[in-house]
Design an enzyme around this catalytic site. Structure first.
Site, PDB file in Angstrom:
ATOM      1  CB  SER A 123      -4.222  -6.485   4.651  1.00  0.00           C
ATOM      2  OG  SER A 123      -3.902  -5.243   4.198  1.00  0.00           O
ATOM      3  NE  ARG A 143      -3.104  -7.375  -4.750  1.00  0.00           N
ATOM      4  CZ  ARG A 143      -3.725  -7.737  -3.475  1.00  0.00           C
ATOM      5  NH1 ARG A 143      -3.154  -8.071  -2.314  1.00  0.00           N
ATOM      6  NH2 ARG A 143      -5.126  -8.101  -3.624  1.00  0.00           N
ATOM      7  CG  HIS A 194      -1.937  -1.045   1.393  1.00  0.00           C
ATOM      8  ND1 HIS A 194      -2.260  -1.827   2.454  1.00  0.00           N
ATOM      9  CD2 HIS A 194      -3.071  -1.441   0.501  1.00  0.00           C
ATOM     10  CE1 HIS A 194      -3.015  -2.668   2.224  1.00  0.00           C
ATOM     11  NE2 HIS A 194      -3.448  -2.625   1.133  1.00  0.00           N
ATOM     12  CE  LYS A 207     -12.628  -7.174   3.367  1.00  0.00           C
ATOM     13  NZ  LYS A 207     -11.477  -6.049   2.457  1.00  0.00           N
TER      14      LYS A 207
HETATM   15  O1  PNS Z   1      -9.202  -2.698   0.499  1.00  0.00           O
HETATM   16  P1  PNS Z   1     -10.508  -3.291  -0.149  1.00  0.00           P
HETATM   17  O2  PNS Z   1     -11.450  -4.044   1.065  1.00  0.00           O
HETATM   18  O3  PNS Z   1     -10.378  -4.159  -1.327  1.00  0.00           O
HETATM   19  O4  PNS Z   1     -11.329  -2.116  -0.527  1.00  0.00           O
HETATM   20  C1  PNS Z   1     -12.670  -2.040  -0.834  1.00  0.00           C
HETATM   21  C2  PNS Z   1     -13.164  -0.513  -1.148  1.00  0.00           C
HETATM   22  C3  PNS Z   1     -13.126   0.073   0.569  1.00  0.00           C
HETATM   23  C4  PNS Z   1     -12.662   0.279  -1.909  1.00  0.00           C
HETATM   24  C5  PNS Z   1     -14.828  -0.744  -1.367  1.00  0.00           C
HETATM   25  O5  PNS Z   1     -15.372  -1.736  -0.506  1.00  0.00           O
HETATM   26  C6  PNS Z   1     -15.572   0.413  -1.068  1.00  0.00           C
HETATM   27  O6  PNS Z   1     -15.560   1.243  -1.992  1.00  0.00           O
HETATM   28  N1  PNS Z   1     -16.376   0.754  -0.107  1.00  0.00           N
HETATM   29  C7  PNS Z   1     -16.948   2.068   0.171  1.00  0.00           C
HETATM   30  C8  PNS Z   1     -18.684   1.693   0.034  1.00  0.00           C
HETATM   31  C9  PNS Z   1     -18.874   1.800  -1.641  1.00  0.00           C
HETATM   32  O7  PNS Z   1     -18.779   2.840  -1.898  1.00  0.00           O
HETATM   33  N2  PNS Z   1     -19.166   0.678  -1.981  1.00  0.00           N
HETATM   34  C10 PNS Z   1     -19.569   0.689  -3.585  1.00  0.00           C
HETATM   35  C11 PNS Z   1     -18.380  -0.044  -4.385  1.00  0.00           C
HETATM   36  S1  PNS Z   1     -18.601   0.051  -6.071  1.00  0.00           S
END
Ligand code: PNS
Length: 162
Positions: free
Chosen positions: A128, A90, A17, A41
């Site tokens: 992570s 990645r 990150h 989560k």
């Molecule tokens: O590190 P991650 O868990 O892959 O990140 C996922 C994340 C946080 C980017 C995604 O879950 C997110 O954007 N969450 C906020 C809620 C939201 O906007 N959801 C719609 C996504 S299209």
């Protein structure tokens, strides 16, 4: 002012990150690292704890700040007047989920673009989730996360009796 958001769970932030943050910080005037509060989560660290670890990890990058947020990412981007979302890619296995999110975010807010950055190849295997699993099983995570994250993760796991 070109402002971007790098969103994620960051539970916890890894060296991969930090590599993406460093690359994105060179491309934008300001980069906001946004820690999502995702009730679906199960996380080891609270959102403010994750923000605190990111702040320590990015000391020295003057145009980066970290926040945590609830709700939709595109709403945060609108509030923060950020035009771009940054995600790290990645491997091909990341692509499907990332492409789906990028297109859904575009549907929700067409003026916001998503860009993908390739992390340094030494980080392509890092996540992570794997870091937590290795730490839980007594492995050495020193090469994978910043030192403060290593200490915090080991302390948290030992307080949880893991
Ligand atoms: O590190 P991650 O868990 O892959 O990140 C996922 C994340 C946080 C980017 C995604 O879950 C997110 O954007 N969450 C906020 C809620 C939201 O906007 N959801 C719609 C996504 S299209």
């Amino acid at each position: 002012m070109r402002r971007a958001i790098y969103p994620g769970s960051f539970d916890p932030v890894t060296n991969g990150h930090v590599d993406v943050i460093t690359r994105a910080a060179r491309l934008f005037d300001e980069l906001i690292v946004a820690v999502a509060h995702n009730p679906r989560k199960i996380c080891v660290f609270t959102p403010p704890e994750r923000v605190g670890m990111i702040e320590i990890a990015v000391r020295g990058l003057d145009n980066v700040r970290a926040v945590h947020f609830d709700g939709l990412l595109v709403d945060l981007a609108t509030r923060e007047r950020a035009s771009t979302l940054v995600r790290g890619l990645r491997a091909v296995s990341d692509f499907e989920f990332e492409f789906q999110m990028a297109l859904m975010n575009r549907k929700l807010r067409p003026e916001i673009e998503t860009i993908f950055l390739a992390p340094g190849e030494e980080f392509t295997y890092l996540s992570s989730g794997l870091v937590k699993e290795i730490a839980m099983l007594g492995g050495d995570i020193g090469g994978f996360v910043p030192p403060t994250v290593r200490e915090a993760l080991e302390a948290r796991l030992s307080s949880l009796g893991r």
